[in-house]
Scaffold this active site. Structure first.
Site, PDB file in Angstrom:
ATOM      1  N   ASN A  13      35.711 -39.946  -5.774  1.00  0.00           N
ATOM      2  CA  ASN A  13      36.989 -40.360  -6.358  1.00  0.00           C
ATOM      3  C   ASN A  13      38.083 -39.663  -5.563  1.00  0.00           C
ATOM      4  O   ASN A  13      38.312 -38.465  -5.725  1.00  0.00           O
ATOM      5  CB  ASN A  13      37.039 -39.958  -7.840  1.00  0.00           C
ATOM      6  N   LYS A  15      41.189 -40.028  -5.773  1.00  0.00           N
ATOM      7  CA  LYS A  15      42.443 -39.839  -6.519  1.00  0.00           C
ATOM      8  C   LYS A  15      43.617 -40.277  -5.631  1.00  0.00           C
ATOM      9  O   LYS A  15      43.509 -41.305  -4.956  1.00  0.00           O
ATOM     10  CB  LYS A  15      42.549 -38.392  -7.012  1.00  0.00           C
ATOM     11  N   HIS A  99      39.492 -42.181 -16.860  1.00  0.00           N
ATOM     12  CA  HIS A  99      39.418 -40.848 -16.244  1.00  0.00           C
ATOM     13  C   HIS A  99      40.310 -39.877 -17.021  1.00  0.00           C
ATOM     14  O   HIS A  99      41.361 -40.263 -17.544  1.00  0.00           O
ATOM     15  CB  HIS A  99      39.872 -40.928 -14.780  1.00  0.00           C
ATOM     16  N   GLU A 101      42.374 -37.756 -16.124  1.00  0.00           N
ATOM     17  CA  GLU A 101      43.777 -37.702 -15.668  1.00  0.00           C
ATOM     18  C   GLU A 101      44.572 -38.884 -16.240  1.00  0.00           C
ATOM     19  O   GLU A 101      45.765 -38.751 -16.522  1.00  0.00           O
ATOM     20  CB  GLU A 101      43.819 -37.643 -14.132  1.00  0.00           C
ATOM     21  N   GLU A 171      32.581 -36.031 -17.637  1.00  0.00           N
ATOM     22  CA  GLU A 171      33.420 -35.120 -16.860  1.00  0.00           C
ATOM     23  C   GLU A 171      34.136 -34.185 -17.828  1.00  0.00           C
ATOM     24  O   GLU A 171      35.203 -34.545 -18.358  1.00  0.00           O
ATOM     25  CB  GLU A 171      34.462 -35.910 -16.060  1.00  0.00           C
ATOM     26  N   GLY A 177      38.596 -30.081 -11.098  1.00  0.00           N
ATOM     27  CA  GLY A 177      39.559 -29.460 -10.190  1.00  0.00           C
ATOM     28  C   GLY A 177      39.752 -27.973 -10.419  1.00  0.00           C
ATOM     29  O   GLY A 177      40.697 -27.380  -9.913  1.00  0.00           O
ATOM     30  N   SER A 217      34.051 -30.410 -10.446  1.00  0.00           N
ATOM     31  CA  SER A 217      33.766 -29.367  -9.454  1.00  0.00           C
ATOM     32  C   SER A 217      32.356 -29.460  -8.871  1.00  0.00           C
ATOM     33  O   SER A 217      31.705 -28.441  -8.637  1.00  0.00           O
ATOM     34  CB  SER A 217      34.039 -27.977 -10.043  1.00  0.00           C
TER      35      SER A 217
HETATM   36  P1  13P Z   1      36.786 -32.371  -8.869  1.00  0.00           P
HETATM   37  O1  13P Z   1      35.458 -32.682  -8.181  1.00  0.00           O
HETATM   38  O2  13P Z   1      37.888 -32.114  -7.907  1.00  0.00           O
HETATM   39  O3  13P Z   1      36.608 -31.331  -9.926  1.00  0.00           O
HETATM   40  O4  13P Z   1      37.203 -33.742  -9.635  1.00  0.00           O
HETATM   41  C1  13P Z   1      36.286 -34.347 -10.455  1.00  0.00           C
HETATM   42  C2  13P Z   1      36.798 -35.671 -10.871  1.00  0.00           C
HETATM   43  O5  13P Z   1      37.787 -35.757 -11.581  1.00  0.00           O
HETATM   44  C3  13P Z   1      36.105 -36.855 -10.369  1.00  0.00           C
HETATM   45  O6  13P Z   1      36.535 -38.011 -11.024  1.00  0.00           O
END
Ligand code: 13P
Length: 260
Positions: A13, A15, A99, A101, A171, A177, A217
């Protein structure tokens, strides 16, 4: 007919990262590093603007393309939104829905996520439905309650007769992150809970075939232990998916006793 063989799905992903040119270079490098893996599926979810230009390099490399979001209506006065019909036209097989976010920065509700999931299924795009608890919910012992609520709303009224039509991504918000990963045991517990819920909601054979990804992560140095868990069927990777060599190592996780 359903099958319980789950092909591992290793998903990037991106982003809101990488230019189109960087994306093209990434795909070429990843393809060079991985060749054509037959025993696992490689997926990349770039920004919307990259879907069309990346379509051909992705198809040539044998990778699956995904959008990061969608609107549930086919068309209309929804400034800034992109429909599933448009997404399907760019060659996407998958779309990420719900997601964290989207939920927490953009205020998406469980009900909206349910509409997006239903729309994706009806347009033949496979939804990757993201669920996960916040740290205060985990610490209050509410993890399963949160997952149950998100699953119930996210899959409201849906019929899933073959497992290939749906992917779930667990997740935990506190692991995204942050560099703080769920332990393999914490992730496995959540995944087993999700699979049990799916078995009740659909049926056992369908639930056994639905892939449940872990995200939060995921890195080259923890992917092997996560993928060794019986109910972890892949990864949804953010930060560590932005460099081809790091993502390639994640895709090439060592099986440690678990054959795909
Ligand atoms: P990270 O791998 O940066 O923690 O992000 C995970 C994520 O949100 C994947 O959709």
């Amino acid at each position: 007919m359903t099958t319980s063989v789950r092909i591992p799905l290793m998903a990037a992903n991106w982003k809101m990262h990488l230019s189109i040119a960087e994306g093209v270079a990434f795909i070429a490098k990843l393809h060079e590093l991985l060749g054509n893996p037959q025993d696992r599926e490689v997926l990349i979810a770039p920004p919307f603007t990259h879907l069309w230009p990346l379509r051909e390099p992705m198809a040539a490399a044998g990778f699956s393309l995904a959008a990061q979001n969608c609107h549930w209506e086919t068309q209309g006065a929804f400034t800034g939104e992109v429909s599933l019909t448009m997404i399907a036209e760019t060659g996407c097989r998958y779309v990420i829905v719900g997601h964290s976010e989207r939920r927490h920065i953009f205020g998406e509700s469980d009900a909206w996520i349910g509409r997006k999931t239903a729309a994706a299924l009806s347009r033949g795009v496979v939804p990757i439905v993201c669920i996960g608890e916040k740290i205060e919910e985990r610490e209050a012992g509410l993890t399963e309650e949160v997952l149950r609520r998100q699953l119930t709303a996210g899959l409201e009224g849906l019929r899933v007769d073959t497992p290939e039509k749906l992917v779930i991504a667990y997740e935990p918000v506190w692991a995204i992150g942050t560099g703080r990963t769920a332990t393999p045991g914490q992730a496995q517990d959540a995944h087993a809970f999700v699979r049990g819920w799916l078995a009740q909601r659909f049926d056992k054979a369908v639930a056994n075939g639905i892939r449940i990804l872990y995200g939060g992560s995921v890195k080259p140095d923890n992917v092997d232990d996560l993928m060794a868990q019986p109910d972890i069927d892949g990864a949804l990777v953010g930060g560590a998916s932005l460099q081809a060599d790091s993502f390639a190592r994640i895709v090439q996780y060592k099986k440690s006793g678990k054959s795909p």
